[in-house]
Write an enzyme that holds these catalytic residues in place. Structure first.
Site, PDB file in Angstrom:
ATOM      1  CE  LYS A  47      -0.753  11.521  -2.723  1.00  0.00           C
ATOM      2  NZ  LYS A  47      -0.968  10.460  -1.829  1.00  0.00           N
ATOM      3  CE1 TYR A  95      -0.635  11.251  -6.605  1.00  0.00           C
ATOM      4  CE2 TYR A  95       0.654  12.949  -6.987  1.00  0.00           C
ATOM      5  CZ  TYR A  95       0.483  12.017  -6.501  1.00  0.00           C
ATOM      6  OH  TYR A  95       1.557  11.443  -5.700  1.00  0.00           O
TER       7      TYR A  95
END
Length: 290
Positions: free
Chosen positions: A179, A175
């Site tokens: 991001k 993640y």
């Protein structure tokens, strides 16, 4: 002087009455719940015509019904943002209904947390596919509708990032990498599309109270490619829902944000209030990470 102040006051009142996004068209992905739902409703209240997109089309339609109930304008488009056919599907629906596109808010996403040494390839790949590849493909497909010489309308791309993308986070290698990549993508769009009047910004959220940040023990799940993925933070405990420095020692404001507060940051970046803001990552964190 009094006359001038009166003119300014009247001008601001007029802006409010017609909405910050009056007449503009926005696609918001992942908009059936959480931050996406709040953003869709906020945009509609500010006069935007909203394309509410979500994996769960029935839930997306419920948001559309909410918007129409207060006199707003919206349509629901269901689908998996990572599917190859998704960009064409949503853009065709948008242009067919509204004839133009002003904003894309790439909000759809989820977490698939594992410690780095136990993180399987499929957990890595699906997070990159949903959080990086999907926004890229939608933006690329939207180029003919946004990258238009001489178009002076307010237009923007807003990609949702995270403090995990800024600082990394334990258990979120996949993640955090995705991001972080979103920020690089956003800056590149700002440089390439800026000459056409299109702004591109990212927004990095800290703790926002949604199903992604509730206790994992509450049992929220999402099904991706036939696999059930548990959502939430393990062992976060009931005390984390109570504001105060002891519950949130790393957040100066000593609490998490509501989805509506998060959505207000998205609204700012989309609106003409941010008309000279591009290539920026707005941190909506309550001061965390400073």
């Amino acid at each position: 002087m009094a006359q001038r102040l009166g003119q300014i006051s009247g001008h601001l009142s007029n802006i409010h009455s017609r909405g910050l996004l009056a007449g503009e068209v926005a696609i918001i992905t992942g908009a059936a719940q959480g931050i996406g739902r709040s953003a869709a409703i906020t945009f509609a209240r500010e006069g935007a015509k909203v394309v509410v997109s979500d994996l769960d089309e029935k839930k997306a339609q419920l948001v559309v019904d909410e918007i129409k109930a207060f006199g707003g304008d919206a349509i629901a488009v269901g689908g998996d943002v990572s599917a190859d056919e998704f960009p064409k599907k949503i853009l065709d629906a948008t242009i067919s209904k509204y004839g133009k596109l002003n904003h894309i808010v790439n909000n759809a996403g989820f977490t698939y947390d594992k410690m780095l040494h136990t993180l399987p390839d499929d957990a890595w790949d699906i997070i990159q596919k949903v959080h990086v590849r999907a926004p890229f493909r939608l933006i690329r497909a939207a180029a003919p509708h946004m990258r238009i010489k001489g178009n002076t309308e307010n237009r923007s791309i807003i990609n949702v990032s995270s403090t995990s993308g800024l600082h990394g986070n334990i258990g979120q290698a996949n993640y955090a990498a995705a991001k972080s990549a979103v920020i690089g993508l956003t800056k590149t769009i700002a440089k390439e599309w800026g000459p056409f009047g299109v702004r591109a910004n990212a927004i990095a959220f800290g703790l926002v109270h949604t199903r992604l940040t509730q206790a994992k023990e509450e049992g929220a799940i999402i099904e991706i490619e036939g696999k059930k993925v548990a959502l939430g933070i393990p062992g976060i405990g009931a005390g984390a829902n109570q504001p105060g420095p002891k519950a949130y020692p790393l957040i100066p404001l000593a609490r998490g944000a509501s989805p509506d507060e998060a959505a207000n940051g998205v609204l700012f970046l989309a609106s003409s209030l941010a008309s000279f803001v591009s290539g920026h990552t707005l941190e909506v964190t309550g001061g965390a990470g400073i």
